[in-house]
Scaffold this active site. Structure first.
Site, PDB file in Angstrom:
ATOM      1  N   ASP A 115      52.612  44.481  49.015  1.00  0.00           N
ATOM      2  CA  ASP A 115      51.991  45.391  48.040  1.00  0.00           C
ATOM      3  C   ASP A 115      52.601  46.776  48.234  1.00  0.00           C
ATOM      4  OD1 ASP A 115      49.031  45.074  46.396  1.00  0.00           O
ATOM      5  OD2 ASP A 115      49.820  47.110  46.649  1.00  0.00           O
ATOM      6  N   LYS A 162      54.657  41.183  29.407  1.00  0.00           N
ATOM      7  CA  LYS A 162      54.148  39.854  29.763  1.00  0.00           C
ATOM      8  C   LYS A 162      54.788  38.749  28.922  1.00  0.00           C
ATOM      9  CE  LYS A 162      51.320  41.125  33.119  1.00  0.00           C
ATOM     10  NZ  LYS A 162      51.565  40.734  34.529  1.00  0.00           N
ATOM     11  N   ASP A 220      57.656  48.039  47.294  1.00  0.00           N
ATOM     12  CA  ASP A 220      57.554  48.370  45.864  1.00  0.00           C
ATOM     13  C   ASP A 220      58.488  47.424  45.111  1.00  0.00           C
ATOM     14  OD1 ASP A 220      57.795  49.422  43.329  1.00  0.00           O
ATOM     15  OD2 ASP A 220      58.018  51.506  43.995  1.00  0.00           O
ATOM     16  N   TYR A 229      52.449  46.554  27.619  1.00  0.00           N
ATOM     17  CA  TYR A 229      51.979  45.480  28.511  1.00  0.00           C
ATOM     18  C   TYR A 229      52.266  44.113  27.881  1.00  0.00           C
ATOM     19  CZ  TYR A 229      48.676  42.856  31.466  1.00  0.00           C
ATOM     20  OH  TYR A 229      48.101  41.959  32.327  1.00  0.00           O
TER      21      TYR A 229
HETATM   22  P1  NAD Z   1      45.030  44.947  40.543  1.00  0.00           P
HETATM   23  O1  NAD Z   1      45.406  46.302  40.065  1.00  0.00           O
HETATM   24  O2  NAD Z   1      43.713  44.774  41.217  1.00  0.00           O
HETATM   25  O3  NAD Z   1      46.144  44.386  41.533  1.00  0.00           O
HETATM   26  C1  NAD Z   1      47.506  44.630  41.330  1.00  0.00           C
HETATM   27  C2  NAD Z   1      48.132  44.892  42.679  1.00  0.00           C
HETATM   28  O4  NAD Z   1      49.531  45.131  42.477  1.00  0.00           O
HETATM   29  C3  NAD Z   1      47.545  46.140  43.368  1.00  0.00           C
HETATM   30  O5  NAD Z   1      47.197  45.807  44.684  1.00  0.00           O
HETATM   31  C4  NAD Z   1      48.706  47.151  43.322  1.00  0.00           C
HETATM   32  O6  NAD Z   1      48.713  48.043  44.428  1.00  0.00           O
HETATM   33  C5  NAD Z   1      49.914  46.221  43.316  1.00  0.00           C
HETATM   34  N1  NAD Z   1      51.126  46.832  42.764  1.00  0.00           N
HETATM   35  C6  NAD Z   1      51.234  47.610  41.661  1.00  0.00           C
HETATM   36  N2  NAD Z   1      52.494  48.031  41.507  1.00  0.00           N
HETATM   37  C7  NAD Z   1      53.213  47.491  42.521  1.00  0.00           C
HETATM   38  C8  NAD Z   1      54.580  47.557  42.891  1.00  0.00           C
HETATM   39  N3  NAD Z   1      55.455  48.285  42.198  1.00  0.00           N
HETATM   40  N4  NAD Z   1      54.980  46.869  43.979  1.00  0.00           N
HETATM   41  C9  NAD Z   1      54.092  46.118  44.701  1.00  0.00           C
HETATM   42  N5  NAD Z   1      52.792  46.039  44.407  1.00  0.00           N
HETATM   43  C10 NAD Z   1      52.360  46.706  43.316  1.00  0.00           C
HETATM   44  O7  NAD Z   1      45.170  43.975  39.287  1.00  0.00           O
HETATM   45  P2  NAD Z   1      44.807  42.418  39.108  1.00  0.00           P
HETATM   46  O8  NAD Z   1      43.754  42.302  38.099  1.00  0.00           O
HETATM   47  O9  NAD Z   1      44.631  41.792  40.425  1.00  0.00           O
HETATM   48  O10 NAD Z   1      46.163  41.904  38.434  1.00  0.00           O
HETATM   49  C11 NAD Z   1      47.082  41.054  39.095  1.00  0.00           C
HETATM   50  C12 NAD Z   1      48.046  40.497  38.059  1.00  0.00           C
HETATM   51  O11 NAD Z   1      47.311  39.768  37.075  1.00  0.00           O
HETATM   52  C13 NAD Z   1      48.833  41.559  37.291  1.00  0.00           C
HETATM   53  O12 NAD Z   1      50.148  41.084  37.073  1.00  0.00           O
HETATM   54  C14 NAD Z   1      48.066  41.661  35.986  1.00  0.00           C
HETATM   55  O13 NAD Z   1      48.873  42.134  34.935  1.00  0.00           O
HETATM   56  C15 NAD Z   1      47.674  40.221  35.790  1.00  0.00           C
HETATM   57  N6  NAD Z   1      46.542  39.994  34.889  1.00  0.00           N
HETATM   58  C16 NAD Z   1      45.337  40.579  35.152  1.00  0.00           C
HETATM   59  C17 NAD Z   1      44.272  40.315  34.305  1.00  0.00           C
HETATM   60  C18 NAD Z   1      42.893  40.906  34.579  1.00  0.00           C
HETATM   61  O14 NAD Z   1      42.023  40.750  33.730  1.00  0.00           O
HETATM   62  N7  NAD Z   1      42.646  41.533  35.711  1.00  0.00           N
HETATM   63  C19 NAD Z   1      44.434  39.458  33.207  1.00  0.00           C
HETATM   64  C20 NAD Z   1      45.672  38.878  32.988  1.00  0.00           C
HETATM   65  C21 NAD Z   1      46.718  39.147  33.838  1.00  0.00           C
END
Ligand code: NAD
Length: 285
Positions: free
Chosen positions: A37, A172, A76, A168
């Site tokens: 992360d 995706k 990152d 976004y």
């Molecule tokens: P979240 O923000 O809780 O978790 C995302 C994590 O990615 C965080 O811990 C953040 O620190 C890390 N991150 C961000 N940029 C980064 C980088 N450059 N390098 C490394 N780590 C990085 O979000 P989430 O809800 O857990 O989402 C996880 C995935 O699921 C994402 O790809 C999101 O687009 C996708 N998603 C989420 C939802 C939802 O409803 N939450 C729905 C569909 C898809």
């Protein structure tokens, strides 16, 4: 005996959220886990609120408490050198990488003409370039072993669009295009490459945001200004074909990924799998 006894996994964006839920499920199923992360704010004006170093460390401890080996890597995914180091560190610590879940992702909200270049560039850099760099760093290792399960986190928005998320949505949709290309290229090496398209999800066991919190996305889903979190949660659940229960819990979506990274789905590659209680199906997808 867990489904993944003796397996190893690298998951990005795993300090919290869906990535953390994945890490804990795979650990419960027997896998040793490398969690990566950024665990710090990105160099972005508007895309804020990343996980912290404490979040990353807590998730590592939670995996260890399940009796599995765990390594936490600050990386990152928008940086090639970080992704190379991440892959090296995971392989050194765990011996190999059987499962790669490219999950890190970010979002921001606004009409296409209101977005800044920073919004566009940051979302594309993490959600699309980051997935490419993550898989690029690990693919040669999997090719050498003629084994690997790669899953990318796309979104329901990678199959059907929502307003105020043009960047976004584009990122995706892009993940699914990239996934299909990589599946073709890695097929000869018996490596499965798939994407998951989660619906709106959350950690239902976590406390809700404090009263008075507002969010333009909640307003959009509820259809009125100043929507509360509770109103949003109910309205979000009603967007799905199985309407009950508010937002989907991370753990339910994680079960779909477990299937994709296990040998039970050996025949499945190049698939974008909705895990959304029928949100896509309801829209004829
Ligand atoms: P979240 O923000 O809780 O978790 C995302 C994590 O990615 C965080 O811990 C953040 O620190 C890390 N991150 C961000 N940029 C980064 C980088 N450059 N390098 C490394 N780590 C990085 O979000 P989430 O809800 O857990 O989402 C996880 C995935 O699921 C994402 O790809 C999101 O687009 C996708 N998603 C989420 C939802 C939802 O409803 N939450 C729905 C569909 C898809």
């Amino acid at each position: 005996m867990g489904e993944l006894e003796g397996r190893t996994a690298l998951i990005t964006g795993a300090a919290r959220g869906f990535g953390r839920a994945m890490a804990l499920l795979l650990a419960r199923e027997g896998a040793d886990i490398a969690i990566a992360d950024v665990a710090a704010e990105l160099p972005s004006e508007r895309v804020k609120g990343m996980a912290t170093a404490e979040d990353l460390d807590r998730t590592r401890s939670e995996i260890e408490a399940l009796g599995r080996r765990a390594v936490a890597i600050r990386a990152d995914v928008t940086k090639a050198s970080d992704c190379e180091r991440m892959a090296r560190t995971a392989i050194e610590a765990l011996g190999n990488i059987d499962i790669l879940h490219a999950n890190a992702g970010v979002f921001s909200f606004g009409k296409a003409w209101e977005l800044t270049e920073d919004d566009w560039d940051t979302i594309m850099a993490v959600n699309l370039k980051g997935v490419w760099l993550t898989t690029r760093a690990v693919a040669p290792h999997m090719i050498e072993r003629r084994y690997g399960k790669i899953v990318m986190t796309s979104s329901r928005d990678g199959l059907r669009t929502e307003p105020n998320y043009s960047h976004y949505n584009a990122s995706k949709f892009g993940v699914i295009g990239y996934m299909k290309s990589l599946a073709i290229e890695l097929g000869p090496y018996k490596i499965n490459v798939n994407a998951v398209c989660p619906g709106q999800m959350t950690d239902r066991s976590a406390p809700p945001p404090p009263p008075g919190t507002s969010n333009p996305y909640w307003d959009m889903v509820v259809g009125k200004p100043n929507a509360t979190y509770e109103e949003f949660d109910i309205a979000s659940g009603r967007e799905n074909l199985f309407e009950e229960g508010g937002q989907i819990d991370f753990s339910e979506v994680a079960e779909g990924v477990l299937w994709l990274v296990s040998d039970r789905s050996r025949t499945v590659t190049g698939l974008a799998l909705p895990l959304d209680r029928g949100w896509i199906a309801k829209r004829g997808g």
